[in-house]
Design a protein around this motif. Structure first.
Motif, PDB file in Angstrom:
ATOM      1  N   ILE A  42       0.837  -1.202   0.000  1.00  0.00           N
ATOM      2  CA  ILE A  42       0.000   0.000   0.000  1.00  0.00           C
ATOM      3  C   ILE A  42       0.869   1.249   0.000  1.00  0.00           C
ATOM      4  CG2 ILE A  42      -1.704   1.322   1.299  1.00  0.00           C
ATOM      5  CD1 ILE A  42      -2.893  -1.049  -0.076  1.00  0.00           C
ATOM      6  N   SER A  43       1.966   1.204   0.749  1.00  0.00           N
ATOM      7  CA  SER A  43       2.879   2.346   0.791  1.00  0.00           C
ATOM      8  C   SER A  43       3.450   2.640  -0.598  1.00  0.00           C
ATOM      9  CB  SER A  43       4.010   2.075   1.782  1.00  0.00           C
ATOM     10  OG  SER A  43       4.937   3.137   1.802  1.00  0.00           O
ATOM     11  N   LEU A  44       3.772   1.578  -1.341  1.00  0.00           N
ATOM     12  CA  LEU A  44       4.277   1.759  -2.695  1.00  0.00           C
ATOM     13  C   LEU A  44       3.218   2.379  -3.598  1.00  0.00           C
ATOM     14  CD1 LEU A  44       6.296   1.277  -5.027  1.00  0.00           C
ATOM     15  CD2 LEU A  44       5.349  -1.049  -5.222  1.00  0.00           C
ATOM     16  N   LEU A  45       1.990   1.871  -3.531  1.00  0.00           N
ATOM     17  CA  LEU A  45       0.925   2.361  -4.404  1.00  0.00           C
ATOM     18  C   LEU A  45       0.590   3.826  -4.138  1.00  0.00           C
ATOM     19  CD1 LEU A  45      -1.582  -0.652  -4.347  1.00  0.00           C
ATOM     20  CD2 LEU A  45       0.113  -0.115  -6.101  1.00  0.00           C
ATOM     21  N   THR A  46       0.673   4.249  -2.887  1.00  0.00           N
ATOM     22  CA  THR A  46       0.253   5.601  -2.533  1.00  0.00           C
ATOM     23  C   THR A  46       1.407   6.596  -2.451  1.00  0.00           C
ATOM     24  OG1 THR A  46       0.397   5.013  -0.178  1.00  0.00           O
ATOM     25  CG2 THR A  46      -1.745   4.755  -1.265  1.00  0.00           C
ATOM     26  N   SER A  47       2.641   6.143  -2.663  1.00  0.00           N
ATOM     27  CA  SER A  47       3.784   7.054  -2.569  1.00  0.00           C
ATOM     28  C   SER A  47       3.685   8.137  -3.647  1.00  0.00           C
ATOM     29  CB  SER A  47       5.095   6.284  -2.710  1.00  0.00           C
ATOM     30  OG  SER A  47       5.136   5.594  -3.948  1.00  0.00           O
ATOM     31  N   LYS A  64       1.273  17.794 -11.692  1.00  0.00           N
ATOM     32  CA  LYS A  64       1.018  17.479 -10.288  1.00  0.00           C
ATOM     33  C   LYS A  64       1.809  16.253  -9.848  1.00  0.00           C
ATOM     34  CE  LYS A  64      -3.758  19.174 -10.353  1.00  0.00           C
ATOM     35  NZ  LYS A  64      -5.159  18.797 -10.135  1.00  0.00           N
ATOM     36  N   ARG A  65       2.014  16.181  -8.545  1.00  0.00           N
ATOM     37  CA  ARG A  65       2.529  14.943  -7.966  1.00  0.00           C
ATOM     38  C   ARG A  65       1.343  14.024  -7.721  1.00  0.00           C
ATOM     39  NH1 ARG A  65       7.578  14.694  -6.048  1.00  0.00           N
ATOM     40  NH2 ARG A  65       7.065  13.335  -4.299  1.00  0.00           N
ATOM     41  N   VAL A  66       1.454  12.802  -8.177  1.00  0.00           N
ATOM     42  CA  VAL A  66       0.344  11.862  -8.072  1.00  0.00           C
ATOM     43  C   VAL A  66       0.802  10.611  -7.347  1.00  0.00           C
ATOM     44  CG1 VAL A  66      -0.738  12.683 -10.187  1.00  0.00           C
ATOM     45  CG2 VAL A  66       0.916  10.811 -10.284  1.00  0.00           C
ATOM     46  N   MET A  67      -0.162   9.784  -6.953  1.00  0.00           N
ATOM     47  CA  MET A  67       0.190   8.498  -6.355  1.00  0.00           C
ATOM     48  C   MET A  67       0.850   7.604  -7.397  1.00  0.00           C
ATOM     49  SD  MET A  67      -3.032   7.533  -3.895  1.00  0.00           S
ATOM     50  CE  MET A  67      -4.196   7.537  -5.254  1.00  0.00           C
ATOM     51  N   TRP A  68       1.747   6.760  -6.937  1.00  0.00           N
ATOM     52  CA  TRP A  68       2.497   5.906  -7.849  1.00  0.00           C
ATOM     53  C   TRP A  68       1.580   5.033  -8.691  1.00  0.00           C
ATOM     54  CZ3 TRP A  68       3.401   0.673  -8.689  1.00  0.00           C
ATOM     55  CH2 TRP A  68       4.526   0.370  -9.468  1.00  0.00           C
ATOM     56  N   ILE A  69       0.491   4.547  -8.119  1.00  0.00           N
ATOM     57  CA  ILE A  69      -0.428   3.667  -8.856  1.00  0.00           C
ATOM     58  C   ILE A  69      -1.007   4.378 -10.078  1.00  0.00           C
ATOM     59  CG2 ILE A  69      -2.410   4.312  -7.429  1.00  0.00           C
ATOM     60  CD1 ILE A  69      -3.538   1.533  -7.846  1.00  0.00           C
ATOM     61  N   ARG A  70      -1.130   5.724 -10.025  1.00  0.00           N
ATOM     62  CA  ARG A  70      -1.737   6.451 -11.132  1.00  0.00           C
ATOM     63  C   ARG A  70      -0.783   6.602 -12.313  1.00  0.00           C
ATOM     64  NH1 ARG A  70      -5.352   6.641 -12.885  1.00  0.00           N
ATOM     65  NH2 ARG A  70      -6.001   8.782 -13.279  1.00  0.00           N
ATOM     66  N   THR A  71       0.480   6.203 -12.144  1.00  0.00           N
ATOM     67  CA  THR A  71       1.419   6.243 -13.273  1.00  0.00           C
ATOM     68  C   THR A  71       1.395   4.946 -14.071  1.00  0.00           C
ATOM     69  OG1 THR A  71       3.286   5.379 -11.975  1.00  0.00           O
ATOM     70  CG2 THR A  71       2.910   7.759 -11.930  1.00  0.00           C
ATOM     71  N   LEU A  72       0.647   3.948 -13.590  1.00  0.00           N
ATOM     72  CA  LEU A  72       0.553   2.663 -14.288  1.00  0.00           C
ATOM     73  C   LEU A  72      -0.485   2.748 -15.398  1.00  0.00           C
ATOM     74  CD1 LEU A  72       0.491   0.303 -11.159  1.00  0.00           C
ATOM     75  CD2 LEU A  72       2.476   0.855 -12.593  1.00  0.00           C
TER      76      LEU A  72
END
Length: 492
Positions: A42-47, A64-72
């Protein structure tokens, strides 16, 4: 990050990503890899990360800075969210709810399948744990990393958990934060409920009687708020919207006559799917006073009016929610649902019989069912515990004693056939008395005779003194089962 590469390859390439990912996660836990934990995932996905300019990214969030999951890629995002829903017991509900809500807040630029998966995750995780505040931020009551309530109550001022354990409270909490609560959470909830039942039985009964007859008025402002909530409930389209509605109902009910508030809101007029969502949310109201009374009020206002007027089989979605609710709050189910339904004016019909039978079989302990049967058979004039909790506007639909119909005899037969149900001698005596009085009226009823056949089979040792009376009653019937009942009676 490297430790999770195989998992993301599964999300990218597998034809069945959820099941394959679940298997990989289980094998990784069994291997006791220190870098593999649900918290680290979860920490990885929300970083937070600077959003790269890529075709999969929405133009509105380039800077913007986004959560890591949104770059997938969108397809991978949807699969990850679906996987989190499947394996939600291994994750913190608060963190899953926060993740889904943050994704949903992006709104217009969100891919359809990502939005759908995030909605499903939020709906399930917020079903009993999340409240949407007036500021729009999610707030979740989560037991994933906290002590169970039954241990919280045992903790003294000196901070020790159990006197014989060489472990401080802070050390225990820190250890629990790295383990899943799954089964322990359910266990703690059951213990809390059992203890609450023992402590609050008499209080709940007294409150139930008073509140069911109380039709106190509300101030104009509260009436206006209740009217607005009535319209909101009727227009709910998803569980995501129920969070705010539930909070408003809870706030409006504080310090007021709960039943008067609910009478004005008329929540039973909502469709079955909406009601099933709402009762799951409402069960977790955290008011300090009369918890069992609140839970009873939920049943008697959201569910009971629907079932009292039932003419066709109850919907699956409603019954699933009701059965799960009654498993946890058995006393509320007894006084605000089962007793009122069984005592319905004019007697119960087949759909109501099916509803009561399912709740009895799937939600209640056999000993509890036996006690309910005894209370019903003896009637309110002999048993002060037979209390009905309902809204004042529905009191006229409920009688004070059982009305024997074909469906009620079927219900009693279903109860007798349920494993573990044991009627006491006084209950059997009352049942014999009712059967003898009904024999002539039901002389052509096969359902009545089938009940008698089951009654004699299940309660034979307690019927020896009633052998002649029952034989005389059966003699007034003329059905395919009459001879079978007489044969069984002759063998007593």
């Amino acid at each position: 990050m490297e430790a999770w590469v195989p998992l993301f390859k599964i999300f990218l390439n597998s034809a069945t990503p959820e099941s394959d990912a679940s298997l990989w996660l289980q094998q990784s836990f069994n291997a006791a890899s220190p870098s593999i934990s649900t918290a680290s995932f979860i920490s990885l996905l929300t970083s937070p990360i600077d959003n790269p300019s890529s075709p999969s990214s929405s133009p509105s969030i380039h800077t913007k800075r986004v959560m890591w999951i949104r770059t997938l890629p969108n397809a991978v995002q949807a699969r990850v969210l679906s996987f989190l829903l499947c394996e939600s017991r291994k994750f913190s509900k608060r963190e899953l709810c926060d993740l889904a809500e943050k994704i949903l807040r992006e709104g217009k630029g969100l891919d359809f399948w990502v939005k759908k998966a995030a909605h499903q995750l939020f709906d399930v995780m917020s079903d009993s744990n999340c409240e949407l505040g007036s500021s729009g931020e999610g707030k979740v009551e989560d037991e994933f990393g906290s002590l169970p309530v039954w241990l919280e109550d045992a903790v003294g001022k000196n901070g020790s958990v159990l006197p014989w354990l060489p472990m401080s409270r802070s050390e225990l909490v820190s250890r629990m934060q790295f383990s899943s609560c799954g089964e322990n959470e359910d266990f703690s909830v059951r213990i809390e409920e059992d203890e609450g039942d023992d402590d609050s039985d008499e209080t709940m009964l007294e409150e139930g009687v008073g509140s069911s007859e109380d039709d106190g008025s509300l101030d104009p402002g509260a009436e206006k708020m209740a009217s607005d909530l009535k319209q909101k409930i009727l227009s709910i389209e998803s569980r995501y919207q129920t969070v705010e509605v539930v909070q408003e109902i809870q706030q409006l009910s504080k310090g007021k006559n709960t039943l008067s508030v609910l009478s004005l809101i008329e929540p039973w007029k909502a469709d079955d799917e909406t009601v099933s969502f709402l009762i799951s949310q409402m069960a977790n109201n955290e008011t300090d006073d009369h918890q069992l009374g609140w839970r009873s009020h939920i049943l008697c206002s959201f569910v009971l009016p629907k079932l009292l007027n039932l003419q066709t089989p109850a919907s699956r979605v409603l019954m699933t929610a009701v059965v799960e609710y009654c498993k946890v709050y058995a006393k509320a189910a007894e006084h605000a649902l089962l007793l009122p339904l069984a005592l319905k004016n004019g007697g119960i019909n087949n759909p109501i019989c099916d509803v009561i039978t399912r709740i009895v079989k799937e939600s209640l302990h056999p000993g509890h069912v036996s006690a309910i049967c005894q209370r019903l058979l003896w009637g309110p004039e002999d048993d002060n515990d037979t209390k009905i909790i309902c809204l004042p506007c529905h009191r006229s639909l409920i009688g004070t004693e059982l009305v024997w119909t074909d469906s009620l005899f079927v219900l009693m037969q279903n109860v007798l056939n349920h494993d573990g149900i044991r009627l006491t001698q006084d209950s059997v005596d009352r049942l014999v008395h009712s059967a003898c009085k009904s024999a002539q009226s039901f002389s052509q009823s096969l359902k009545f005779c089938n009940f008698l056949l089951c009654f004699v089979n299940k309660c034979a040792p307690l019927l020896k003194t009633h052998k002649m009376a029952l034989a005389d009653a059966v003699g007034h019937t003329n059905t395919l089962a009459t001879k079978s009942v007489l044969s069984k009676l002759s063998g007593l």
